[in-house]
Every structure is written in structure tokens, then in C-alpha cells.
Design a protein around this motif. Structure first.
Motif: not given
Lengths: 262, 230
Positions: A27-51
Motif C-alpha cells: 500500500s505504500i507504493d500503490v494507490a492514488d486512490e484511498p484503500f477501502r478497508l471495510v464495507a457494511f451492507d443492509i438490504y431488502l431482498q425478494r427471494g424466488f424459490p426455484t428448481g
């Protein structure tokens, strides 16, 4: 298909230790972008049983929600853990057994890759494995009893991410999961109850944490002369900002030397 | 602390839930025939447990009642009298067969599902319910007190599925709501039963001197009365 969660946790821990050690040097050599450390998601979803199994033949499409947290361990590779909960009604008790509705709970670990399309769009794909449980409930007119069908889930998740800011994104998450159930059934029904397939489409919010130190180091490390020689129209905002601060610093240095000389 | 304990207790009571066995399904299939051997179409077949009732002293298990219990599976016979369905599992279960005024029943002990989750019974005959009266009439003028015993196809005795066969529960006795002694008074000779028919009732009665007499009666209609003179 038995799942040994302790074994998987051990492998992930060891993997984390190895690649995060490598990341410190890179990381010392890289990056002109900030390094993403952590991402946390919350979401709603629609589930379709199949098969062609008791899930696909027996459950109505349902709704649910989930949360995920993922840690970027090496460049764009991440690992994480997720929880989901979905609610399904039974449309065909002849295929499932005589109950009214089910709540599917998943807890799994995953690893994936994050690809940045441009400054605002990113896509990710990850593969996860963990525990799954259907908590089935009879209707109240039939005693309201509960019982459980448990197994292991293998889940492929994809994310299309739109970054509003560096801290907040919106994610669209299509996913496919296959649950390998450990249900004892008569031999003639084994194939129907061996596994269940679910297709999900989710929409949620992602909160991101970055390591901004990389960006500062890179910008300051560019020399003043190099920045001054660049065409201003072709400079990025970061480079313009770096030029501004370096020129200011240079003027301060010259004033200090002039005072000493005078 | 007391309030906290009470709150915890309330939460525990409210969170109690009836549970069936996890991660398991069984299946049941059979063919229903009437007493003449013809298939019975449209009969309701229901598998249920009996968890809740029959704990209060004096209450009585009636195997044709399914109120307040889990229905574990159900089906309806087709043109050929055949029925097949998945069952949830919660210990042993009772299978009730009903069509109009015809019925039958079966108990499947949990142990029978250990090695084979598919219960397949080639055929079951539907029967009808009969109210039968057996009356002992003293024509000899004896003062001796007799004891009696009945072998009959009571609605309170289950057919039991054991090792692939259906047998009448050998441990079940007709629950008499009276003493099995008679001739203690002039009007104690009447015994009443609910039985399935067609069936046979075997009546034996024993004198104090140990002399045993046995008679058999065929039950062929919904209300029948038999008289035994002694």
C-alpha cells in the motif's frame, strides 16, 4: 455435504494473516486512490424459490432482509460474513409437508473480488458458505407448531454498486443460493429434499470505510516541479490540491530563508 | 430482582412453543376399501398427534377427535381408493379414515418409523359405527353374582401398525363405564358399547363357582341389542 465451520474459520483467519501482512508493504507504493478497508451492507431482498425440489415446488416467492460486512484484505479481494432472513408462504403442502409458512435464516462466510468500473460504479462477486435453517410453522388452526429444516448454504452473490460519496453507496445484489438440507425422508423422496435453490434480488445501502493515508502520501510525494510542469487542465483535483499546498509550503520556506538571510 | 425474575418467567411462558421433530418427513400410503372390497373414493385420511388433551382426570381419549392437535398430513382417496401423502413427525401418530358414516383408524408408533419412514399398507377396510347393547337377563332366578368380559372392536381401541402389519392393539381394553359384575341387583344386567361393524363381539361371563360361558354375536347394523339369558 457436511460443513465444518471451525475448519473454515481457521482457514480464513490464516488467509487473513498472510495477505494482510503483504498488504502493508504494497500500500505504500500503490494507490492514488484511498484503500477501502471495510464495507457494511443492509438490504431488502425478494427471494424466488426455484428448481425441481420441495423448495421450488412448494414455496411462494418471499421477501427478506440481510446484512453483510466485508473486509478488504489484499487490494480488491475481500472476505466477510453475512446474515439473511427471508419469509416464504407454502403454496403446495403436498411437496413440503403440511405447514403454513417458513422463515429461512442464513449465516455464512464469503470471499470475493471488487472491480472498480469508474469513480462511481463498482461491481463485486463473492462466494459464500455457511449454515441455513428453515423454521417452519403450522397455522394457528392446526396447533401453531414449529419445527426446523437445517442444512448448509452455498451462495453466489453479485453486487452492482453506485457510490454517492466515498462513505455511502447503493447496491443492487442479485444472488443465487443452493441449500443442502439434512432432512431424513423416505427413500423415494430423497432427491426432492436433498437441496433447495433460491434466486434473490436485493437492494440496499452500503457504508464504506477507507484508509485515506495512502492518498495523502502519494499526493505529497509528487514533487513541486513535476506538478508545476503539468498542464493545469489535465490535472486531477487531487493534483491541484497537492500543488496548492506544496506552493504554499514553498512560499513559506522562502519567506523563512529570506528572514534568516536578511 | 423479584420483578426481573417475574418478567423473565412471563417471557419464558410466552415464548414456549409447541415443537415437532426437526429435519424429518415420513410418508403414508394405502388403499381404502369398503366391507365388500370395493374402493372408496373421496375418503378423508388425516394423520394427527394427540399432544394436548386427555391430561385432565376423567377425560377420555377418543381416537376420532382431532381437535387441538397437530395435523401432520392429510389426503383424499382417488377413484381407485388410493391415497398417499407426506407427514410431519411428532412421535407416534394416529391415522383417521373417514368417509360419510364409514371410518377406521390406525396408530403408528414412533419406533416403527426408525428404520422406514415410508409407511405403506396394502389396504384398509372402512367400517361403520354401531351402538350395541348386551343385556344379561336372569331367567333362572339365581342369586349368584357374575363377572363378564367382552372382546370387541371398540372405537376406543386402535389398530396398530407393527412391523408392516396392522393388528388390533393387544393392550387395549374396552373402557366400561360401570362395574363388570352383574346380578348384584335386578337391573344391572345392561352393558353398552360403541363398536365398529361389521365385527364380532365375544362375551364371556363367569359364575362365582368358576364356570365360564362364552357367546359370540355378529354386529351388522348401527343399533343392535343382544340378550343373554342365564
Amino acid at each position: 455435504m457436511k460443513f465444518n465451520i471451525r475448519y473454515l474459520l481457521f482457514l480464513l483467519t490464516m488467509g487473513w494473516a498472510v495477505i494482510s501482512n503483504a498488504q502493508v508493504k504494497d500500500s505504500i507504493d500503490v494507490a492514488d486512490e484511498p484503500f477501502r478497508l471495510v464495507a457494511f451492507d443492509i438490504y431488502l431482498q425478494r427471494g424466488f424459490p426455484t428448481g425441481d425440489n420441495f423448495v421450488g415446488n412448494g414455496f411462494e416467492p418471499g421477501i427478506g432482509f440481510g446484512s453483510r460486512i466485508q473486509f478488504y484484505v489484499y487490494k480488491d479481494i475481500y472476505v466477510g460474513g453475512a446474515l439473511t432472513q427471508d419469509y416464504f408462504d407454502v403454496k403446495n403442502p403436498a411437496a413440503t409437508g403440511l405447514f403454513d409458512r417458513t422463515t429461512k435464516f442464513n449465516a455464512y462466510l464469503y470471499a470475493g473480488y471488487d472491480y472498480k468500473l469508474n469513480d462511481i460504479w463498482r461491481v463485486q462477486a463473492d462466494l459464500g458458505y455457511g449454515y441455513s435453517q428453515n423454521k417452519n410453522r403450522l397455522d394457528s388452526g392446526n396447533g401453531g407448531g414449529k419445527f426446523r429444516d437445517a442444512g448448509n448454504v452455498l451462495r453466489l452473490t453479485t453486487n452492482l454498486e453506485y457510490e454517492f460519496t466515498e462513505g455511502v453507496s447503493v447496491v443492487l445484489t442479485p444472488s443465487y443460493e443452493k441449500v443442502f438440507y439434512d432432512i431424513r425422508v423416505p427413500q423415494a423422496r430423497e432427491q426432492q429434499f436433498a437441496s433447495g435453490d433460491y434466486l434473490n434480488i436485493g437492494l440496499g445501502v452500503r457504508f464504506n470505510w477507507y484508509d485515506f493515508n495512502n492518498r495523502e502520501i502519494k499526493a505529497v510525494d509528487k514533487s513541486l516541479e513535476e506538478l508545476q510542469s503539468m498542464d493545469e487542465d489535465e490535472m486531477t483535483i487531487k493534483e491541484k490540491r497537492a500543488l496548492f499546498f506544496l506552493e504554499k509550503k514553498e512560499r513559506r520556506r522562502q519567506r523563512r530563508e529570506a528572514r534568516r538571510g536578511g | 430482582m423479584i420483578r426481573f425474575t417475574l418478567l423473565l418467567l412471563m417471557i419464558l411462558i410466552c415464548s414456549c412453543e409447541a415443537r415437532l421433530e426437526d429435519d424429518i418427513r415420513a410418508s403414508f400410503s394405502t388403499r381404502l376399501l369398503d366391507i365388500n372390497g370395493d374402493p372408496v373414493q373421496g375418503a378423508q385420511v388425516t394423520a394427527a398427534n394427540y399432544n394436548y388433551v386427555r391430561t385432565i382426570s376423567g377425560s377420555r381419549l377418543h381416537k376420532f377427535s382431532i381437535d387441538d392437535d397437530f395435523i401432520l398430513g392429510e389426503g383424499i382417496t382417488d377413484d381407485n381408493g388410493e391415497v398417499s401423502f407426506l407427514m410431519l413427525v411428532d412421535g407416534g401418530c394416529y391415522i383417521n379414515f373417514t368417509e360419510s358414516d364409514r371410518l377406521n383408524n390406525l396408530f403408528i408408533p414412533r419406533s416403527q418409523l426408525e428404520n422406514n419412514l415410508a409407511v405403506q399398507i396394502p389396504e384398509i377396510r372402512l367400517k361403520q359405527l354401531a351402538n350395541v347393547q348386551v343385556e344379561f337377563v336372569n331367567t333362572s332366578g339365581t342369586n349368584q353374582i357374575f363377572t363378564t368380559d367382552f372382546k370387541l372392536e371398540s372405537v376406543y381401541c386402535n389398530r396398530v401398525y407393527i412391523d408392516g402389519e396392522v393388528i388390533t392393539d393387544p393392550g387395549c381394553e374396552e373402557p366400561l363405564n360401570r362395574s363388570n359384575f352383574f346380578n348384584q341387583s335386578t337391573d344391572d344386567g345392561l352393558f353398552e358399547f360403541e363398536v365398529l361393524f361389521p365385527s364380532v363381539i365375544e362375551v364371556s361371563y363367569t359364575s362365582p363357582s368358576g364356570v365360564e360361558m362364552t357367546q359370540s354375536f355378529a354386529v351388522t347394523q348401527t343399533n343392535q341389542r343382544y340378550e343373554i339369558q342365564y
